[in-house]
Design a protein around this motif. Structure first.
Motif, PDB file in Angstrom:
ATOM      1  N   LEU A   9       8.356  15.362  -7.371  1.00  0.00           N
ATOM      2  CA  LEU A   9       7.405  15.795  -8.105  1.00  0.00           C
ATOM      3  C   LEU A   9       7.545  16.908  -9.214  1.00  0.00           C
ATOM      4  O   LEU A   9       8.671  17.598  -9.239  1.00  0.00           O
ATOM      5  N   LEU A 134     -15.346  10.515  -6.138  1.00  0.00           N
ATOM      6  CA  LEU A 134     -14.108  11.136  -6.871  1.00  0.00           C
ATOM      7  C   LEU A 134     -14.360  12.484  -7.438  1.00  0.00           C
ATOM      8  O   LEU A 134     -13.503  13.505  -7.277  1.00  0.00           O
ATOM      9  N   LEU A 194      -1.450   9.596   8.583  1.00  0.00           N
ATOM     10  CA  LEU A 194      -0.890   8.203   8.619  1.00  0.00           C
ATOM     11  C   LEU A 194       0.450   8.544   8.151  1.00  0.00           C
ATOM     12  O   LEU A 194       0.791   8.773   7.055  1.00  0.00           O
ATOM     13  N   TYR A 196       3.574   6.827   5.811  1.00  0.00           N
ATOM     14  CA  TYR A 196       3.655   6.113   4.435  1.00  0.00           C
ATOM     15  C   TYR A 196       3.418   4.566   4.819  1.00  0.00           C
ATOM     16  O   TYR A 196       2.708   3.734   3.992  1.00  0.00           O
ATOM     17  N   VAL A 199       0.193   3.084   5.364  1.00  0.00           N
ATOM     18  CA  VAL A 199      -0.893   3.071   4.179  1.00  0.00           C
ATOM     19  C   VAL A 199      -0.481   2.276   3.053  1.00  0.00           C
ATOM     20  O   VAL A 199      -1.401   1.533   2.524  1.00  0.00           O
ATOM     21  N   VAL A 200       0.874   2.114   2.907  1.00  0.00           N
ATOM     22  CA  VAL A 200       1.387   1.399   1.638  1.00  0.00           C
ATOM     23  C   VAL A 200       1.972   0.203   1.797  1.00  0.00           C
ATOM     24  O   VAL A 200       3.094   0.229   2.685  1.00  0.00           O
ATOM     25  N   THR A 201       1.511  -0.819   1.182  1.00  0.00           N
ATOM     26  CA  THR A 201       2.304  -2.127   1.347  1.00  0.00           C
ATOM     27  C   THR A 201       2.688  -2.507  -0.123  1.00  0.00           C
ATOM     28  O   THR A 201       2.149  -2.237  -1.064  1.00  0.00           O
ATOM     29  N   THR A 202       3.673  -3.782  -0.301  1.00  0.00           N
ATOM     30  CA  THR A 202       4.018  -3.858  -1.492  1.00  0.00           C
ATOM     31  C   THR A 202       3.932  -5.444  -1.814  1.00  0.00           C
ATOM     32  O   THR A 202       4.236  -6.129  -0.694  1.00  0.00           O
ATOM     33  N   VAL A 203       3.250  -5.821  -2.922  1.00  0.00           N
ATOM     34  CA  VAL A 203       3.339  -7.458  -3.038  1.00  0.00           C
ATOM     35  C   VAL A 203       4.068  -7.864  -4.322  1.00  0.00           C
ATOM     36  O   VAL A 203       4.270  -6.897  -5.248  1.00  0.00           O
TER      37      VAL A 203
ATOM     38  N   VAL B  39       6.202   7.255  -5.358  1.00  0.00           N
ATOM     39  CA  VAL B  39       5.138   7.042  -4.707  1.00  0.00           C
ATOM     40  C   VAL B  39       5.171   7.734  -3.489  1.00  0.00           C
ATOM     41  O   VAL B  39       4.229   8.125  -2.794  1.00  0.00           O
ATOM     42  N   GLN B  40       6.138   7.592  -2.698  1.00  0.00           N
ATOM     43  CA  GLN B  40       6.495   8.350  -1.375  1.00  0.00           C
ATOM     44  C   GLN B  40       6.176   9.894  -1.646  1.00  0.00           C
ATOM     45  O   GLN B  40       5.287  10.143  -0.939  1.00  0.00           O
ATOM     46  N   ILE B  42       4.189  11.324  -3.810  1.00  0.00           N
ATOM     47  CA  ILE B  42       2.846  11.326  -4.086  1.00  0.00           C
ATOM     48  C   ILE B  42       2.086  11.060  -2.777  1.00  0.00           C
ATOM     49  O   ILE B  42       1.151  12.091  -2.409  1.00  0.00           O
ATOM     50  N   TYR B  43       2.317  10.092  -1.988  1.00  0.00           N
ATOM     51  CA  TYR B  43       1.667  10.334  -0.734  1.00  0.00           C
ATOM     52  C   TYR B  43       2.057  11.291   0.231  1.00  0.00           C
ATOM     53  O   TYR B  43       1.197  11.690   0.814  1.00  0.00           O
ATOM     54  N   GLN B  56      -8.854   9.121   6.929  1.00  0.00           N
ATOM     55  CA  GLN B  56      -7.840   8.522   6.322  1.00  0.00           C
ATOM     56  C   GLN B  56      -7.888   6.992   5.804  1.00  0.00           C
ATOM     57  O   GLN B  56      -7.269   6.207   6.090  1.00  0.00           O
ATOM     58  N   LEU B  58      -7.877   5.337   3.112  1.00  0.00           N
ATOM     59  CA  LEU B  58      -7.426   4.989   2.105  1.00  0.00           C
ATOM     60  C   LEU B  58      -6.070   3.837   2.434  1.00  0.00           C
ATOM     61  O   LEU B  58      -5.144   4.288   3.258  1.00  0.00           O
ATOM     62  N   ARG B  59      -6.079   2.688   1.730  1.00  0.00           N
ATOM     63  CA  ARG B  59      -4.767   1.830   1.753  1.00  0.00           C
ATOM     64  C   ARG B  59      -4.340   1.594   0.470  1.00  0.00           C
ATOM     65  O   ARG B  59      -5.109   1.154  -0.590  1.00  0.00           O
ATOM     66  N   ILE B  60      -3.066   1.458   0.328  1.00  0.00           N
ATOM     67  CA  ILE B  60      -2.669   1.060  -1.272  1.00  0.00           C
ATOM     68  C   ILE B  60      -1.732   0.110  -1.180  1.00  0.00           C
ATOM     69  O   ILE B  60      -0.779  -0.191  -0.363  1.00  0.00           O
ATOM     70  N   VAL B  61      -1.894  -0.925  -2.237  1.00  0.00           N
ATOM     71  CA  VAL B  61      -1.010  -2.109  -2.358  1.00  0.00           C
ATOM     72  C   VAL B  61      -0.446  -1.806  -3.746  1.00  0.00           C
ATOM     73  O   VAL B  61      -1.013  -1.886  -4.818  1.00  0.00           O
ATOM     74  N   LEU B  62       1.066  -1.863  -3.617  1.00  0.00           N
ATOM     75  CA  LEU B  62       1.615  -1.614  -4.812  1.00  0.00           C
ATOM     76  C   LEU B  62       2.012  -3.178  -5.342  1.00  0.00           C
ATOM     77  O   LEU B  62       2.750  -3.968  -4.625  1.00  0.00           O
ATOM     78  N   VAL B  63       1.517  -3.442  -6.633  1.00  0.00           N
ATOM     79  CA  VAL B  63       1.951  -4.757  -7.145  1.00  0.00           C
ATOM     80  C   VAL B  63       3.121  -4.760  -7.911  1.00  0.00           C
ATOM     81  O   VAL B  63       3.305  -4.357  -9.071  1.00  0.00           O
ATOM     82  N   ALA B 136      -8.832   8.197  -3.044  1.00  0.00           N
ATOM     83  CA  ALA B 136      -8.426   7.850  -4.447  1.00  0.00           C
ATOM     84  C   ALA B 136      -8.415   8.886  -5.629  1.00  0.00           C
ATOM     85  O   ALA B 136      -7.477   8.740  -6.146  1.00  0.00           O
ATOM     86  N   PHE B 165      -6.222 -10.319  -1.906  1.00  0.00           N
ATOM     87  CA  PHE B 165      -5.369  -9.504  -1.443  1.00  0.00           C
ATOM     88  C   PHE B 165      -5.711  -9.160   0.299  1.00  0.00           C
ATOM     89  O   PHE B 165      -4.645  -8.613   0.830  1.00  0.00           O
ATOM     90  N   LEU B 174     -11.272  -0.124  -3.800  1.00  0.00           N
ATOM     91  CA  LEU B 174     -12.157   0.764  -4.626  1.00  0.00           C
ATOM     92  C   LEU B 174     -11.742   1.041  -6.050  1.00  0.00           C
ATOM     93  O   LEU B 174     -12.616   1.297  -6.935  1.00  0.00           O
TER      94      LEU B 174
END
Lengths: 203, 203
Positions: A9, A134, A194, A196, A199-203, B39-40, B42-43, B56, B58-63, B136, B165, B174
């Motif tokens: 960071l 927000l 939670l 990482y 919470v976080v997935t990758t596609v 990203v880790q 940040i989370y 908690q 929020l779920r995050i999909v990294l494209v 978010a 997705f 969101l």
């Protein structure tokens, strides 16, 4: 893990602690007042947080008088009443569902947005709900940036608060936030976050 | 006004600038990649932001893959397609409407909350909408804390993204956020913010 996070960071460690790592939701406060100058400084910081179409739907009611406090506390959930009565300052955060009236001024890139996108009340309500939330988060961060603790709550009779404080029907309460310097035993132990990978997935 | 604001805040001026005052919504980016380590980090910062019942959602999909990017971009509004195709990283932010399954673990003070408060899907959806939006906003702040620029967007076909997705039907998008180092002419001039007296009232 904490050290690795800090390394990646740019934000300095003291600011990380102030805003996130050491900051906690407070349930009790000292008697020290929260001044209008502090609230102004919070707003002057968090007003820059982004919203869709720069719509800025957040409206803030500072509950300072004993009469105002009484009008609010009666509509809080029982478990939130004592702390909301005792907090140095209480802010009602609401969304303005008529935010579109300001769009020609605040979104000069496309002043027609008011009529093209936001002619319907239901569209405005859902957009203001997201963007107002927000801004509520920016506000919580701003309270912490001022060295204060926030106690955000959603346990209340929303319809009753809307009727009591926004009788014209154009605002919807999002959260009520107690604000002040944390008192003794101001918070519970930190609850688990939670992981990482949850919470976080990758596609 | 800026100076007065700084004086009343505890957060240092550099952090104020990084997170709010100088940070801007970016519409173009350099080619510099955004790493999983970033990203880790940040989370690991923003996971501490408060949510109701510590839910908690929020779920995050990294494209990251070209295929994933294509699946997403087709559902973005036309004006958001080019920049979403080109951004170094794109994150889909969604709320998990089944967040209550984790409550016995993440809210140990009152493990019954799962059944007492969140048995109804509609209650979960509205609570996750508010709290997912708070998260978010924390995420946008976290991207900036990592020295990156965020380009949050709500111009997309939400139902189509949910189907594409989250085919199991348990998540609702969101926002979609482009992330990277800002490129040339990355943003418009700053649009006006509402004045304090337009936003804050006292009772």
């Amino acid at each position: 893990m904490t050290i690795a996070a800090n390394d990646a960071l740019v934000l300095d460690a003291a600011a990380q602690d102030l805003l996130f790592r050491e900051a906690r939701t407070a349930n009790s406060f000292t008697d020290e007042p929260v001044t209008d100058e502090q609230v102004q400084a919070i707003y002057d910081l968090i007003k820059y947080g982004p919203t869709a179409f720069n719509q800025q739907p957040l409206r803030i009611v500072l509950v300072r008088t004993p009469e105002g406090r009484e009008r609010l506390v009666q509509h809080m959930a029982e478990g939130n009443q004592a702390k909301t009565s005792a907090a140095p300052l209480v802010a009602i955060l609401a969304q303005d569902n008529e935010f579109h009236e300001e769009l020609p001024t605040v979104f000069p890139h496309f002043p027609q947005a008011k009529d093209v996108f936001f002619a319907e009340r239901s569209t405005r309500e859902s957009s203001a709900a997201l963007n107002g939330a927000l801004q509520a988060a920016y506000f919580i961060i701003g309270v912490r940036a001022a060295g204060l603790a926030a106690g955000p709550m959603t346990g209340f009779d929303a319809a009753a608060i809307n009727k009591e404080f926004f009788p014209e029907g154009d605002h919807s309460v999002l959260a009520v936030v107690n604000i002040g310097m944390p008192g003794e035993d101001a918070w519970f132990p930190r609850s688990p976050r939670l992981e990482y990978d949850q919470v976080v997935t990758t596609v």
